[in-house]
Design a protein around this motif. Structure first.
Motif, PDB file in Angstrom:
ATOM      1  N   VAL A 151       1.163  -0.791  -0.251  1.00 16.53           N
ATOM      2  CA  VAL A 151      -0.309   0.027  -0.126  1.00 16.53           C
ATOM      3  C   VAL A 151       0.864   1.426   0.056  1.00 16.53           C
ATOM      4  CG1 VAL A 151      -1.772   1.141   0.846  1.00 16.53           C
ATOM      5  CG2 VAL A 151      -1.843  -1.517   1.045  1.00 16.53           C
ATOM      6  N   ALA A 152       1.033   1.791  -1.190  1.00 16.86           N
ATOM      7  CA  ALA A 152       1.980   2.754  -1.774  1.00 16.86           C
ATOM      8  C   ALA A 152       0.814   4.142  -1.338  1.00 16.86           C
ATOM      9  CB  ALA A 152       3.266   2.706  -2.681  1.00 16.86           C
ATOM     10  N   ASP A 153       1.040   4.835  -0.717  1.00 18.12           N
ATOM     11  CA  ASP A 153      -0.199   5.987  -1.021  1.00 18.12           C
ATOM     12  C   ASP A 153      -0.128   6.925  -0.043  1.00 18.12           C
ATOM     13  OD1 ASP A 153      -0.356   5.223   1.675  1.00 18.12           O
ATOM     14  OD2 ASP A 153      -2.569   4.656   1.822  1.00 18.12           O
ATOM     15  N   VAL A 154      -0.645   8.057  -0.502  1.00 19.14           N
ATOM     16  CA  VAL A 154       0.245   9.434   0.579  1.00 19.14           C
ATOM     17  C   VAL A 154      -1.549   9.304   1.330  1.00 19.14           C
ATOM     18  CG1 VAL A 154      -0.387  12.083   0.431  1.00 19.14           C
ATOM     19  CG2 VAL A 154       1.124  10.147  -1.883  1.00 19.14           C
TER      20      VAL A 154
ATOM     21  N   VAL B  83       3.459  17.433  -4.033  1.00 18.29           N
ATOM     22  CA  VAL B  83       3.505  18.948  -3.487  1.00 18.29           C
ATOM     23  C   VAL B  83       2.191  19.118  -3.072  1.00 18.29           C
ATOM     24  CG1 VAL B  83       3.878  20.997  -4.724  1.00 18.29           C
ATOM     25  CG2 VAL B  83       5.404  18.646  -5.433  1.00 18.29           C
ATOM     26  N   LEU B  84       2.061  19.730  -2.247  1.00 16.36           N
ATOM     27  CA  LEU B  84       0.854  20.277  -1.563  1.00 16.36           C
ATOM     28  C   LEU B  84       0.228  21.877  -1.810  1.00 16.36           C
ATOM     29  CD1 LEU B  84      -1.446  19.610   0.821  1.00 16.36           C
ATOM     30  CD2 LEU B  84       0.354  20.618   2.245  1.00 16.36           C
TER      31      LEU B  84
ATOM     32  N   LEU C 112      -7.402  18.488   1.013  1.00 15.76           N
ATOM     33  CA  LEU C 112      -6.543  18.816   0.893  1.00 15.76           C
ATOM     34  C   LEU C 112      -6.150  18.142  -0.396  1.00 15.76           C
ATOM     35  CD1 LEU C 112      -3.534  17.200   3.857  1.00 15.76           C
ATOM     36  CD2 LEU C 112      -5.270  19.643   3.891  1.00 15.76           C
ATOM     37  N   ALA C 113      -4.932  19.467  -1.612  1.00 15.79           N
ATOM     38  CA  ALA C 113      -4.995  19.692  -2.808  1.00 15.79           C
ATOM     39  C   ALA C 113      -3.591  19.407  -2.996  1.00 15.79           C
ATOM     40  CB  ALA C 113      -5.995  20.933  -3.313  1.00 15.79           C
TER      41      ALA C 113
ATOM     42  N   ALA D 208      -3.434  12.928  -6.757  1.00 18.70           N
ATOM     43  CA  ALA D 208      -5.304  13.489  -6.166  1.00 18.70           C
ATOM     44  C   ALA D 208      -5.890  14.681  -5.154  1.00 18.70           C
ATOM     45  CB  ALA D 208      -6.140  12.278  -6.951  1.00 18.70           C
ATOM     46  N   ASP D 209      -7.154  15.105  -4.847  1.00 16.24           N
ATOM     47  CA  ASP D 209      -7.279  15.800  -3.889  1.00 16.24           C
ATOM     48  C   ASP D 209      -7.312  14.735  -2.672  1.00 16.24           C
ATOM     49  OD1 ASP D 209      -7.019  17.807  -5.540  1.00 16.24           O
ATOM     50  OD2 ASP D 209      -9.661  18.109  -4.484  1.00 16.24           O
TER      51      ASP D 209
END
Ligand SMILES: [Cu+2]
Length: 137
Positions: free
Chosen positions: A14-17, A49-50, A118-119, A124-125
């Motif tokens: 599970v590689a995610d943000v 990049v947030l 968060l964008a 993706a948001d």
């Protein structure tokens, strides 16, 4: 056969943000702004990049940084973007980087868990439930 193997491999890793420890500091119902804090975890192998935030109950949402001058005066500045390197996490904490919500209608109350998104420039948001509370968890 190879397609099946691919699916199995991606389900395992599970590689995610993701957003963790998200909360908003409770304020009086007439307050013009409220601050939010969270940890952004980037488990992918690319920097993300947030660039900003938004919430249905807030007419305006920004990312802020806090700095202290030589005389101990604190001021906030607008962060246009924040990069989270691959495999790292970045904390938005009281006294430092934070989310600033303004023009709220209604102002969420302690105990509520409104959604804030968060964008990103290259992702993706991401939306999460931010717990409204008086003290840092
Ligand atoms: Cu601020």
């Amino acid at each position: 056969m190879s397609a099946v193997l691919l699916v199995a491999a991606s389900a395992g890793a599970v590689a995610d943000v993701r957003i963790e420890q998200a909360w908003l500091r409770a304020v009086p119902p007439v307050s013009p702004s409220m601050a939010g804090y969270f940890v952004l975890v980037n488990d992918t192998d690319e920097p993300v990049v947030l660039t900003g935030a938004r919430a249905e109950f807030a007419g305006m949402a920004m990312l802020h940084d806090t700095s202290t001058d030589g005389e101990g005066r604190r001021s906030m500045s607008h962060l246009k973007e924040v990069t989270i390197p691959a495999g790292e996490s970045l904390a938005f904490t009281p006294g430092g980087r934070h989310l600033m919500l303004m023009k709220m209608d209604p102002v969420p109350e302690a105990g509520e868990t409104p959604k804030v998104c968060l964008a990103f420039q290259n992702h993706a948001d991401l939306c999460g439930a931010f717990q409204v509370r008086h003290n840092e968890p």
